[in-house]
Write an enzyme that holds these catalytic residues in place. Sequence first.
Site, PDB file in Angstrom:
ATOM      1  N   THR B 182       0.857  -1.191   0.000  1.00 52.20           N
ATOM      2  CA  THR B 182       0.000   0.000   0.000  1.00 52.20           C
ATOM      3  C   THR B 182       0.886   1.231   0.000  1.00 52.20           C
ATOM      4  O   THR B 182       1.923   1.270   0.673  1.00 52.20           O
ATOM      5  CB  THR B 182      -0.945   0.003   1.213  1.00 52.20           C
ATOM      6  OG1 THR B 182      -1.740   1.178   1.185  1.00 52.20           O
ATOM      7  CG2 THR B 182      -0.192  -0.067   2.538  1.00 52.20           C
ATOM      8  N   GLU B 329      -4.790  -2.810   4.396  1.00 50.24           N
ATOM      9  CA  GLU B 329      -4.546  -3.443   5.690  1.00 50.24           C
ATOM     10  C   GLU B 329      -5.747  -4.252   6.179  1.00 50.24           C
ATOM     11  O   GLU B 329      -5.645  -4.974   7.178  1.00 50.24           O
ATOM     12  CB  GLU B 329      -4.216  -2.364   6.742  1.00 50.24           C
ATOM     13  CG  GLU B 329      -2.902  -1.639   6.527  1.00 50.24           C
ATOM     14  CD  GLU B 329      -3.016  -0.435   5.591  1.00 50.24           C
ATOM     15  OE1 GLU B 329      -3.973  -0.393   4.778  1.00 50.24           O
ATOM     16  OE2 GLU B 329      -2.158   0.452   5.662  1.00 50.24           O
ATOM     17  N   LYS B 437      -7.232  22.301  10.160  1.00 47.10           N
ATOM     18  CA  LYS B 437      -7.441  22.808  11.517  1.00 47.10           C
ATOM     19  C   LYS B 437      -7.423  24.317  11.470  1.00 47.10           C
ATOM     20  O   LYS B 437      -6.373  24.947  11.409  1.00 47.10           O
ATOM     21  CB  LYS B 437      -6.363  22.265  12.456  1.00 47.10           C
ATOM     22  CG  LYS B 437      -6.686  20.852  12.924  1.00 47.10           C
ATOM     23  CD  LYS B 437      -5.569  20.254  13.748  1.00 47.10           C
ATOM     24  CE  LYS B 437      -5.589  18.745  13.642  1.00 47.10           C
ATOM     25  NZ  LYS B 437      -4.267  18.156  13.449  1.00 47.10           N
TER      26      LYS B 437
END
Lengths: 540, 540
Positions: B182, B329, B437
């Site tokens: 990955t 995963e 953020k």
Amino acid sequence: MMDTPLVLTSFLKRAETYFGHKKIISRTSETMIHRIPYKDFVVRTKKLGAVLEGFGLQRGMKIGSFAWNHHRHLEAYFAVPCSGAVLHMVNIRLSPEHLIYIINHAEDEILLVDDNLLPLIESIYSELKTVRAVIVMGDDVDVSTSDIPSIYSYEDLLAEAREDFEFPDDLDEKLPAGMCYTSATTGFPKGVVYTHRSLVLHAISLGLTEAFGLGERDVSMPVVPMFHVNAWGLPFAGVNYGCTQVLPGPNFTPKILIDLIESEKVTLTAGVPTIWLGMLQELEKSEVPRDISSVRTIVSGGSASPKGLIKAFEQKYNVPFIVGYGMTETSPIVSVSNYTSEMDDWDYEDKLEARSTQGMTVSLIETRIINENGEVPNDGKTMGELTIRGPWIADSYYKDERTADAFRDGWLYTGDIAVRTPQGFIKITDRTKDLIKSGGEWISSVDLENGLMTHDAVFEAAVIAMPHPKWQERPLACVVTHKEIEDEAALKAELLAYLEKDFAKWWLPDDIVFLKEIPKTSVGKFLKAKLRDDLGEILK
Amino acid sequence: MMDTPLVLTSFLKRAETYFGHKKIISRTSETMIHRIPYKDFVVRTKKLGAVLEGFGLQRGMKIGSFAWNHHRHLEAYFAVPCSGAVLHMVNIRLSPEHLIYIINHAEDEILLVDDNLLPLIESIYSELKTVRAVIVMGDDVDVSTSDIPSIYSYEDLLAEAREDFEFPDDLDEKLPAGMCYTSATTGFPKGVVYTHRSLVLHAISLGLTEAFGLGERDVSMPVVPMFHVNAWGLPFAGVNYGCTQVLPGPNFTPKILIDLIESEKVTLTAGVPTIWLGMLQELEKSEVPRDISSVRTIVSGGSASPKGLIKAFEQKYNVPFIVGYGMTETSPIVSVSNYTSEMDDWDYEDKLEARSTQGMTVSLIETRIINENGEVPNDGKTMGELTIRGPWIADSYYKDERTADAFRDGWLYTGDIAVRTPQGFIKITDRTKDLIKSGGEWISSVDLENGLMTHDAVFEAAVIAMPHPKWQERPLACVVTHKEIEDEAALKAELLAYLEKDFAKWWLPDDIVFLKEIPKTSVGKFLKAKLRDDLGEILK
């Protein structure tokens, strides 16, 4: 990959996380129906875990249940194995002698008993060697009058149990989780021990499209008792998949089952053919029209389902009726008679033929039908013994020397004689021990029984082998009719003529006797050995 | 219970026993479509096993595949693990540098390579340290001109292979069976090793009603590449359940996929949203009417599916469109956005909201969304990091120090930020590393992207965080439009006004830039890090 074990606690956690609002509908008596959400069910199950902890529960300890299908039994289905102990689902229909044997043999330490079944346990209590406490399940239990010294009310114990109990999170998937005993042809019943892994994988398989396709949208009503092979895994699967569950409790009648189907909109229900025969009679005779159209699948198993029965549900009531095959040793689901895509173009009669077989083996399970020449061809004709292996198939009987008879070379030898159809479907033709061997050729008693049961006059039929001087064995048919018989000789002739259309002449029963009922085992299977003994006396 | 291991050989045996007549339809080039029955597929797979044995195959040895979706790749999917070796499905879209790294890191000894991909392997062959043979898959392969010293034609080898090869019957379920790498945010790709147990349980779950409900009646077309997380398990499940399989081969277009759906009556297909956006455009623009009504389910995953896309398929074409969530995963399926029964009464817009989330966690898998206060409430609002555990979730990266970043306390930390809805559905709101953020508050770039993508003019949108002197970070939207833009300023104003209807003012992007395309990873995910770097340069 993570070494996450396959354990039943994962099912409980799933119900808690996703299905708290879904309902368990539980009929505990003639007058009482409980409706509890899974949220409460999980809280109560944890409380039962706390109660059992208080009784000194240890890993591997046996806890017996002696109960009908209801929410408290479902709580025990999870609280006992999730605590690391083993739930022994005691068959309430066994004889006192067999009950004493299996409870002592399993070494049950605590019994969870329905209030209406308590007298049975009281009557044998003095013979039970390992039981040290009895917990009585019911709506309004008074244990003060019982002679059993250490006896408790389930609801009282739950009311006092601590709220913060959590099940252990370190269970091994190969830990024993449940056990059932299966009746033997001779001798005491034989015990089968299920593990977390086997119960989880078996229950998961019930959610497969190729099996029952159980899912959150289903309203599942196991009519098969929870004291009979895990109620075919439906209670476990129902909790995992968040099905609404309808548990019909004690002493239900066909009418009560239909009432529950109507009121709860049951989508899937499962039980032995006798249940469906009774339900069919009730549907036919009911004066008010009944509505079972919510049912998307009836699962029938435990013994052969007559084609007439299947056809009536499928054609007259438009309810798919599938046959499942299995036994106590197989958890139980081994195969299911779902139509495959190639059957879509078949005539209904051909489809019905496939439907009435034991169907296709489910994923992860391997079946082999073998005779002296090895594996039989897929010709629908060549008979052999059905053998099975897979992750939810037993490898032994619990502490029992009879293990060697059934478990050999890594396979379970079922004692069932079967053929395999060109589609790979299993069709059971007989039990090895009930085979009729006439002049060296096998006659299938099951085929003859199914043939007889398609006749309008016949309610039930059992065909058994009777000793014969020339042919060694010959078939004898035992028939129960719907109505009283006016002319026995005429009916006998009519039935033989009826059979003659479909069977070779030498297959036809030498005689037909009319009985009030066919003796059955505690789980509704024909007790052919008894029938043979009884008739041997009568016909002498 | 029997200790029967969960191994892929059981899937192959099932196809051989029950589904010999069912077909694998495999497009291997612009002009060639193969139709082989499972019966031949099993014979060929065993022959491939014999071929690999001839190359000195050992338990645990790595065999790489470098191929599109076709029957030969499917043969490798089974022959390699059923022989006890490990199939490394190499992502053909990686850069040469990354290809060299992963083939060397996995220590692949043999490579199975598509003929049309061979030049790629030839160009890096001198850098491969462990590969000792290359086998070329194709319809008409000539290996004589290649510079690779030990190179063979797949079909020639199969033609010469012995017929009596059988796979070993003593495989352990924890034996490695497959591996995929990955892409990492930085550095080389990370390897994930699948075991027989994990691949079997994952594939079994695809047959559950609560997941894809895959069964014998299905015609399954995995558009997701077989070099990408086991093509989401569909090739394995398809063989076990006896689905007709349609494998679309190399260089397919939306038109080719629709052709295959029409001609093969595909019932279930799966891929990334980009595929479905392309198919939708093709459906809309096609001059002859196209018929995709055989499709009972489109599964979309890999990145967020815009609501407009889902709605178009569901409302205009009447094809159920579900979202699946997972990653390399996780094998990959973790959750699926099937409607639950409580949603039956909902308005379509509310159902669409549920449909576009990542859905409900499938059986046997556990998800937890956690922030600094522990597990988040089911309020659909409180964000946390999604963590996962279960029997098909990785516990490490293969020989990689980055294991410690993602695998902690028995859980996989996904790096995905999510909320949980009152129905228990997971809704991914962002990647931890792509979170915006602003003034200490989080802004979900995914929500803004989905908002933009519902606008008629927008084809694709990516929202990224840009540094800001006052608020630390502020969102910047990157938009690709369907048509050429006439007035950029007017469209920008229109899009901001459009967003303002649904989002708080402080969530609105500070700016919108119009791009020709959004840079994507090799598996079609937005490459936000690259986008940020590129735009950082442009906007300076």
